[in-house]
Scaffold this active site. Sequence first.
Site, short mmCIF file in Angstrom:
data_model
loop_
_atom_site.label_atom_id
_atom_site.label_comp_id
_atom_site.label_asym_id
_atom_site.label_seq_id
_atom_site.Cartn_x
_atom_site.Cartn_y
_atom_site.Cartn_z
N CYS A 1 0.81 -1.22 0.00
CA CYS A 1 0.00 0.00 0.00
C CYS A 1 0.84 1.27 0.00
CB CYS A 1 -0.97 0.00 1.18
SG CYS A 1 -0.19 -0.04 2.80
N HIS B 1 -2.39 1.01 6.96
CA HIS B 1 -2.79 0.99 5.54
C HIS B 1 -3.02 2.41 5.06
CE1 HIS B 1 -4.07 -1.04 1.92
NE2 HIS B 1 -5.16 -0.30 1.88
N HIS C 1 -6.13 2.03 -4.23
CA HIS C 1 -5.08 1.53 -3.33
C HIS C 1 -4.63 0.12 -3.72
CE1 HIS C 1 -8.12 -0.76 -0.63
NE2 HIS C 1 -8.77 -0.31 -1.68
#
Length: 451
Positions: free
Chosen positions: A291, A345, A357
């Site tokens: 991420c 994240h 993402h």
Amino acid sequence: MKKKIIVASVFTVALIGGIIGIKSVSGGHHTSGAETKIVQKTTIQETTTAVQHETKAPVETKKKVDLIFPEKYKNVSAIKIEKKKVKSEDDSDEMVEIYEKDDEKSKVVGIGVDGSYVKILKKGKKFYKIKSDKITGYVKKENVVTGKKAKEVLIEAKDVIVKVKAKKTELRSEDNKKSKVLSNLQEKAEYPITDISKDKKWIKVERTSTMSGWVKTKDVTVKIHKEYLYTPEEYDDMLEQEWAANAITYTLEETSLPKEGEAAEFLKYATQFLGNRYVWGGTSLTSGADCSGFTMSLFKKFGYSLSRTAAEQAYNGKAVKSNKLKPGDLVFYHTDRKNKNRISHVAIYIGDGKILHSANKTQGVIISRLGNPCAARRILSGKSVKKDKDKDKEKTAVVSTKKDIKRLNQETTTEEESSTVEIEKTTQVPNTTEVETTTKVEETESCTDEE
């Protein structure tokens, strides 16, 4: 009369004999050299032995007592993530790998995060053999701390907990009796420690995400929440579960992107990587990235230098409230089910309640619902790429990594709304701009933890 003379004579003879004996020992006139040396040697040995006995006499010292941690935590060990200014592409997001053997090329058997509780089994030159619950393996020695340093890491990770033992325990604003009482804590209630006073008579605890205060050390007991290592499957599963509630994904055709400005150019470039692989620890837009590797590499192409991990990127740029999000903003999430306070994240807000993402190994790079981010940051300056030919050529050369990528649209500068906060790029030269770093992460309403 005769008796007196005899006694006097005997006394005189004895006296003379004593004097002669002393001279014989000291002067050696009536005693051999060997005998003299033996006497002298014996005398030196006796003196030395007496001094040694006197030196080795036991000295009474007071044993240091830890006023905070119970004795059982004296030799505690924990994982520590090294914060490096320059990180390699193999560095992963806020974690370290645990190997099957003392070799980085061997199989990964576990994942450690800041504060993971471990036991050291064997120390080597480069690796330590450790055990944590069901996982046994090897980790780089620089990623393990013990004793005082381990306790500091555990406090930072909020894994050191106090349990209230007094019925009426006051939570005060400062570490003294005269400070304001913020609240009364319930007996047997538990709270994470955030700080300890210098004299160790007070402990600062976090009652809620918006209220912290000090309690007397004597009114609580301290324990360590043992957050063990993850298996690789457990670590990936955390990300999978986070997006299970937002399982609906969208195609690019179903998404309305901005049509002009820097955000439009940025998102047009970013969305071409839809469907690419999620690679744990990766930073390649084409071969795969995690991420934060995905966001870092995207912004790098536009001249912005971000930190490597999600937790660190949460301090880049400017804070943005949840109701002021704009396309191109970074949004952050708590996906660690073992530590809900850890940011683990990051995604890019693209507008219309959606994000782009690198989600997880199952889905890869996707567009999904915004969900409930706990923080947001603005990185883009809001200015379009200027129509300067030299800068235009330089920027396009860096951005165009595939042959079939068309030149980015060159739009005129767009005005940002006065209600938003902007950051300025210090230069137009790609890969050199350092994004401003702040010391506070502004949390959105969804970050509030319930008691």
